[in-house]
Design a protein around this motif. Structure first.
Motif, PDB file in Angstrom:
ATOM      1  N   VAL A 282       0.842  -1.194   0.000  1.00  0.00           N
ATOM      2  CA  VAL A 282       0.000   0.000   0.000  1.00  0.00           C
ATOM      3  C   VAL A 282       0.881   1.250   0.000  1.00  0.00           C
ATOM      4  CG1 VAL A 282      -1.808   1.274   1.213  1.00  0.00           C
ATOM      5  CG2 VAL A 282      -1.801  -1.226   1.268  1.00  0.00           C
ATOM      6  N   PRO A 283       0.673   2.151  -0.944  1.00  0.00           N
ATOM      7  CA  PRO A 283       1.467   3.393  -0.957  1.00  0.00           C
ATOM      8  C   PRO A 283       1.277   4.181   0.340  1.00  0.00           C
ATOM      9  CG  PRO A 283       0.234   3.136  -3.001  1.00  0.00           C
ATOM     10  CD  PRO A 283      -0.268   2.084  -2.071  1.00  0.00           C
ATOM     11  N   GLU A 284       2.335   4.824   0.788  1.00  0.00           N
ATOM     12  CA  GLU A 284       2.296   5.546   2.061  1.00  0.00           C
ATOM     13  C   GLU A 284       1.254   6.657   2.075  1.00  0.00           C
ATOM     14  OE1 GLU A 284       6.089   6.929   3.298  1.00  0.00           O
ATOM     15  OE2 GLU A 284       7.019   4.944   3.323  1.00  0.00           O
ATOM     16  N   ASN A 285       1.037   7.285   0.927  1.00  0.00           N
ATOM     17  CA  ASN A 285       0.141   8.440   0.900  1.00  0.00           C
ATOM     18  C   ASN A 285      -1.299   8.085   0.548  1.00  0.00           C
ATOM     19  OD1 ASN A 285       0.552   7.754  -1.748  1.00  0.00           O
ATOM     20  ND2 ASN A 285       0.828   9.849  -2.508  1.00  0.00           N
ATOM     21  N   LEU A 286      -1.634   6.808   0.509  1.00  0.00           N
ATOM     22  CA  LEU A 286      -2.997   6.414   0.169  1.00  0.00           C
ATOM     23  C   LEU A 286      -3.951   6.861   1.269  1.00  0.00           C
ATOM     24  CD1 LEU A 286      -4.396   4.730  -2.147  1.00  0.00           C
ATOM     25  CD2 LEU A 286      -4.549   2.894  -0.458  1.00  0.00           C
ATOM     26  N   ASP A 287      -5.028   7.525   0.881  1.00  0.00           N
ATOM     27  CA  ASP A 287      -5.929   8.095   1.876  1.00  0.00           C
ATOM     28  C   ASP A 287      -7.305   7.449   1.888  1.00  0.00           C
ATOM     29  OD1 ASP A 287      -6.803   8.987  -0.553  1.00  0.00           O
ATOM     30  OD2 ASP A 287      -6.885  11.119  -0.030  1.00  0.00           O
ATOM     31  N   ILE A 288      -7.413   6.220   1.362  1.00  0.00           N
ATOM     32  CA  ILE A 288      -8.676   5.483   1.401  1.00  0.00           C
ATOM     33  C   ILE A 288      -8.419   4.108   2.008  1.00  0.00           C
ATOM     34  CG2 ILE A 288      -9.809   6.701  -0.488  1.00  0.00           C
ATOM     35  CD1 ILE A 288      -8.903   4.580  -2.400  1.00  0.00           C
ATOM     36  N   PRO A 289      -9.440   3.491   2.633  1.00  0.00           N
ATOM     37  CA  PRO A 289      -9.239   2.210   3.322  1.00  0.00           C
ATOM     38  C   PRO A 289      -8.963   1.056   2.363  1.00  0.00           C
ATOM     39  CG  PRO A 289     -11.553   2.854   3.396  1.00  0.00           C
ATOM     40  CD  PRO A 289     -10.805   4.018   2.841  1.00  0.00           C
ATOM     41  N   VAL A 290      -8.208   0.072   2.864  1.00  0.00           N
ATOM     42  CA  VAL A 290      -7.859  -1.121   2.092  1.00  0.00           C
ATOM     43  C   VAL A 290      -8.106  -2.352   2.949  1.00  0.00           C
ATOM     44  CG1 VAL A 290      -6.026  -2.367   0.878  1.00  0.00           C
ATOM     45  CG2 VAL A 290      -6.054   0.138   0.834  1.00  0.00           C
ATOM     46  N   VAL A 291      -8.700  -3.381   2.353  1.00  0.00           N
ATOM     47  CA  VAL A 291      -8.829  -4.696   2.992  1.00  0.00           C
ATOM     48  C   VAL A 291      -8.152  -5.707   2.074  1.00  0.00           C
ATOM     49  CG1 VAL A 291     -10.458  -6.543   3.572  1.00  0.00           C
ATOM     50  CG2 VAL A 291     -10.918  -4.204   4.322  1.00  0.00           C
ATOM     51  N   PHE A 292      -7.395  -6.644   2.654  1.00  0.00           N
ATOM     52  CA  PHE A 292      -6.722  -7.696   1.886  1.00  0.00           C
ATOM     53  C   PHE A 292      -7.510  -8.998   1.976  1.00  0.00           C
ATOM     54  CE2 PHE A 292      -3.285  -4.720   2.637  1.00  0.00           C
ATOM     55  CZ  PHE A 292      -2.605  -4.734   1.434  1.00  0.00           C
ATOM     56  N   ALA A 293      -7.663  -9.667   0.833  1.00  0.00           N
ATOM     57  CA  ALA A 293      -8.306 -10.980   0.786  1.00  0.00           C
ATOM     58  C   ALA A 293      -7.305 -12.010   0.272  1.00  0.00           C
ATOM     59  CB  ALA A 293      -9.527 -10.940  -0.135  1.00  0.00           C
TER      60      ALA A 293
ATOM     61  N   ILE B 139     -16.852  -2.042   3.559  1.00  0.00           N
ATOM     62  CA  ILE B 139     -18.003  -1.138   3.683  1.00  0.00           C
ATOM     63  C   ILE B 139     -18.079  -0.559   5.092  1.00  0.00           C
ATOM     64  CG2 ILE B 139     -20.535  -1.053   3.698  1.00  0.00           C
ATOM     65  CD1 ILE B 139     -20.438  -3.031   1.316  1.00  0.00           C
ATOM     66  N   ARG B 140     -17.790  -1.393   6.075  1.00  0.00           N
ATOM     67  CA  ARG B 140     -17.786  -0.886   7.453  1.00  0.00           C
ATOM     68  C   ARG B 140     -16.685   0.159   7.633  1.00  0.00           C
ATOM     69  NH1 ARG B 140     -17.419  -4.546  12.989  1.00  0.00           N
ATOM     70  NH2 ARG B 140     -17.774  -2.819  14.442  1.00  0.00           N
ATOM     71  N   GLU B 141     -15.526  -0.065   7.016  1.00  0.00           N
ATOM     72  CA  GLU B 141     -14.445   0.919   7.111  1.00  0.00           C
ATOM     73  C   GLU B 141     -14.819   2.229   6.419  1.00  0.00           C
ATOM     74  OE1 GLU B 141     -10.467   0.013   6.498  1.00  0.00           O
ATOM     75  OE2 GLU B 141     -10.453  -1.417   8.150  1.00  0.00           O
ATOM     76  N   ILE B 142     -15.471   2.122   5.275  1.00  0.00           N
ATOM     77  CA  ILE B 142     -15.889   3.326   4.551  1.00  0.00           C
ATOM     78  C   ILE B 142     -16.871   4.142   5.383  1.00  0.00           C
ATOM     79  CG2 ILE B 142     -17.226   4.136   2.555  1.00  0.00           C
ATOM     80  CD1 ILE B 142     -16.032   1.669   1.023  1.00  0.00           C
ATOM     81  N   GLU B 143     -17.777   3.466   6.064  1.00  0.00           N
ATOM     82  CA  GLU B 143     -18.877   4.139   6.753  1.00  0.00           C
ATOM     83  C   GLU B 143     -18.605   4.429   8.227  1.00  0.00           C
ATOM     84  OE1 GLU B 143     -22.281   1.659   6.017  1.00  0.00           O
ATOM     85  OE2 GLU B 143     -22.357   2.181   3.869  1.00  0.00           O
ATOM     86  N   ASN B 144     -17.514   3.881   8.772  1.00  0.00           N
ATOM     87  CA  ASN B 144     -17.254   4.028  10.202  1.00  0.00           C
ATOM     88  C   ASN B 144     -15.770   4.286  10.420  1.00  0.00           C
ATOM     89  OD1 ASN B 144     -16.763   3.632  12.967  1.00  0.00           O
ATOM     90  ND2 ASN B 144     -18.416   2.127  13.164  1.00  0.00           N
ATOM     91  N   GLU B 145     -15.411   5.539  10.599  1.00  0.00           N
ATOM     92  CA  GLU B 145     -13.993   5.907  10.710  1.00  0.00           C
ATOM     93  C   GLU B 145     -13.339   5.308  11.937  1.00  0.00           C
ATOM     94  OE1 GLU B 145     -11.134   9.873  10.544  1.00  0.00           O
ATOM     95  OE2 GLU B 145     -13.285  10.036  10.131  1.00  0.00           O
ATOM     96  N   SER B 146     -14.076   5.188  13.037  1.00  0.00           N
ATOM     97  CA  SER B 146     -13.473   4.628  14.252  1.00  0.00           C
ATOM     98  C   SER B 146     -13.127   3.158  14.045  1.00  0.00           C
ATOM     99  CB  SER B 146     -14.416   4.788  15.449  1.00  0.00           C
ATOM    100  OG  SER B 146     -15.607   4.061  15.255  1.00  0.00           O
ATOM    101  N   PHE B 147     -13.965   2.418  13.319  1.00  0.00           N
ATOM    102  CA  PHE B 147     -13.654   1.017  13.001  1.00  0.00           C
ATOM    103  C   PHE B 147     -12.445   0.955  12.078  1.00  0.00           C
ATOM    104  CE2 PHE B 147     -14.170  -2.705  10.184  1.00  0.00           C
ATOM    105  CZ  PHE B 147     -14.064  -3.711  11.137  1.00  0.00           C
ATOM    106  N   ARG B 148     -12.356   1.882  11.139  1.00  0.00           N
ATOM    107  CA  ARG B 148     -11.245   1.914  10.190  1.00  0.00           C
ATOM    108  C   ARG B 148      -9.916   2.045  10.916  1.00  0.00           C
ATOM    109  NH1 ARG B 148     -11.446   6.933   6.407  1.00  0.00           N
ATOM    110  NH2 ARG B 148     -13.578   6.124   6.283  1.00  0.00           N
ATOM    111  N   ASN B 149      -9.901   2.781  11.989  1.00  0.00           N
ATOM    112  CA  ASN B 149      -8.651   3.043  12.708  1.00  0.00           C
ATOM    113  C   ASN B 149      -8.277   1.959  13.715  1.00  0.00           C
ATOM    114  OD1 ASN B 149      -8.299   5.472  11.343  1.00  0.00           O
ATOM    115  ND2 ASN B 149      -9.531   6.616  12.812  1.00  0.00           N
ATOM    116  N   LYS B 150      -9.138   0.954  13.880  1.00  0.00           N
ATOM    117  CA  LYS B 150      -8.836  -0.134  14.818  1.00  0.00           C
ATOM    118  C   LYS B 150      -7.961  -1.183  14.150  1.00  0.00           C
ATOM    119  CE  LYS B 150     -12.977   0.097  17.746  1.00  0.00           C
ATOM    120  NZ  LYS B 150     -14.230  -0.586  18.132  1.00  0.00           N
ATOM    121  N   LYS B 151      -6.875  -1.541  14.811  1.00  0.00           N
ATOM    122  CA  LYS B 151      -6.028  -2.619  14.302  1.00  0.00           C
ATOM    123  C   LYS B 151      -6.680  -3.953  14.630  1.00  0.00           C
ATOM    124  CE  LYS B 151      -1.724  -0.025  14.408  1.00  0.00           C
ATOM    125  NZ  LYS B 151      -0.292  -0.030  14.755  1.00  0.00           N
ATOM    126  N   HIS B 152      -6.451  -4.936  13.775  1.00  0.00           N
ATOM    127  CA  HIS B 152      -7.109  -6.222  13.979  1.00  0.00           C
ATOM    128  C   HIS B 152      -6.264  -7.347  13.404  1.00  0.00           C
ATOM    129  CE1 HIS B 152     -10.333  -9.123  14.456  1.00  0.00           C
ATOM    130  NE2 HIS B 152     -11.104  -8.187  14.976  1.00  0.00           N
TER     131      HIS B 152
END
Length: 346
Positions: free
Chosen positions: A148-159, A317-330
């Motif tokens: 993932v590029p360092e400056n990417l400003d949108i969420p990413v999920v790996f499958a 979709i949850r990451e797109i719609e919920n910023e707090s979830f996006r920022n949680k490590k898992h």
């Protein structure tokens, strides 16, 4: 800040061509499109969404980046992502990097990460240019991913692969528990000396599946015997070679860690006059189409590709719609396989 007009001048095209490419509406040649996207990446150009009266969060668009769309696992994952996303009002589009052909031509099949990065960087840039709200990156084969590029400003999920940085969520096969259940099944059928034909040493499917194998043996108080572990390369011929070595050692129950190598076991068993499912028990992994067409049909562990795709879609979709979830490590989300019992086990 660089403008569309400046990019157009650098690429010797019109500003409208650049604008259309950035908005995914261009009928330009692939050469022109890649030239523009390359300049966009090199200059660090970012569209001015405010000036254009756009808000990213209203696009409801997901980009699927596939390393190799022709890989057996990818189409089912893609279909499940699209079905789940579209049921929730999201549009999807696919970027297929066709990496298997490129790796093979480079002479570094599955091994040239530099070549991969040369293709992932434009793919991520294109996802940004088309204003995707999120990206699902589908690996062609399971491994640790750092692309993932360092400056990417949108969420990413790996499958089908694990992100090196756990700020990005991953959905993968539960190799360990799935293989432990195979051992449970084989032992329940009276098979205690279970030889293994594994994949490449160091590949994380190999590592995790062997971990499950060892844990299964330990659970049933069976001593682990390294001498009946053979390593292949996931291809049919290596299954044949592994079976030759194991059967010469008197092993009559063989767990091949994918179905193609299991097919190679059938080849050797038949060649030496033994009967699969009677003289030799054979178990595979994947449940690829070949499993049902071997004779007798191969018992195997089915990878739940549809579940991997659906979970990936739910997460992005949850990451797109919920910023707090996006920022949680898992830790990676692991999807357990389903044991398929056929006639290859005595």
């Amino acid at each position: 800040m660089i403008t569309v007009k400046e990019i157009a001048k650098m690429c010797d095209v019109s500003p409208s061509t650049v604008s259309n490419i950035l908005n995914g509406r261009s009928n330009m040649t692939e050469e022109t499109r890649q030239k523009v996207l390359k300049v966009v990446k090199e200059t660090g150009y970012k569209p001015n969404y405010y000036a254009q009266g756009m808000r990213r969060t209203n696009n409801k668009t997901i980009c699927i980046i596939a390393e190799e769309l022709c890989q057996f696992s990818t189409p089912e994952i893609v279909n499940a992502i699209m079905e789940d996303a579209e049921s929730k009002g999201y549009r999807t589009f696919i970027i297929n990097m066709s990496m298997y052909d490129k790796w093979e031509k480079s002479g570094h099949f599955l091994g040239d990460e530099k070549l991969l990065s040369e293709n992932t960087d434009p793919a991520f840039s294109e996802a940004q240019a088309i204003r995707a709200d999120g990206i699902i990156y589908i690996a062609a084969h399971g491994r640790i991913l750092d692309c993932v590029p360092e400056n990417l400003d949108i969420p990413v999920v790996f499958a089908y692969g694990v992100a090196k940085d756990n700020k990005y969520k991953s959905v993968v096969i539960d190799d360990t528990n799935s293989t432990e259940k195979i051992v449970d099944y084989l032992v329940s059928k009276g098979n205690k000396r279970i030889g293994v034909i594994a994949g490449d040493v160091g590949n994380f499917h190999t590592v995790w599946r062997l971990t499950g194998y060892k844990e299964g043996l330990e659970k049933h108080h069976i001593e682990y015997d390294e001498s009946i572990i053979e390593y292949g390369d996931w291809k049919r011929e290596s299954g044949y070679q592994g079976a030759k070595k194991l059967i010469e050692k008197g092993v009559r129950t063989i767990l091949a860690l994918n179905d193609l190598m299991a097919a190679g076991v059938y080849d050797y068993v038949r060649e030496v006059g033994l009967v699969a499912g009677e003289d030799v028990s054979i178990f595979g992994f994947d449940d690829r189409e070949i499993a049902e067409f071997l004779y007798p049909p191969l018992s195997t562990s089915r990878i739940m590709l549809e579940d991997i795709g659906k979970k990936s879609s739910e997460l992005i979709i949850r990451e797109i719609e919920n910023e707090s979830f996006r920022n949680k490590k898992h830790e990676p989300f692991r999807i357990e396989c389903t044991l398929i019992e056929r006639q290859s086990i005595k």
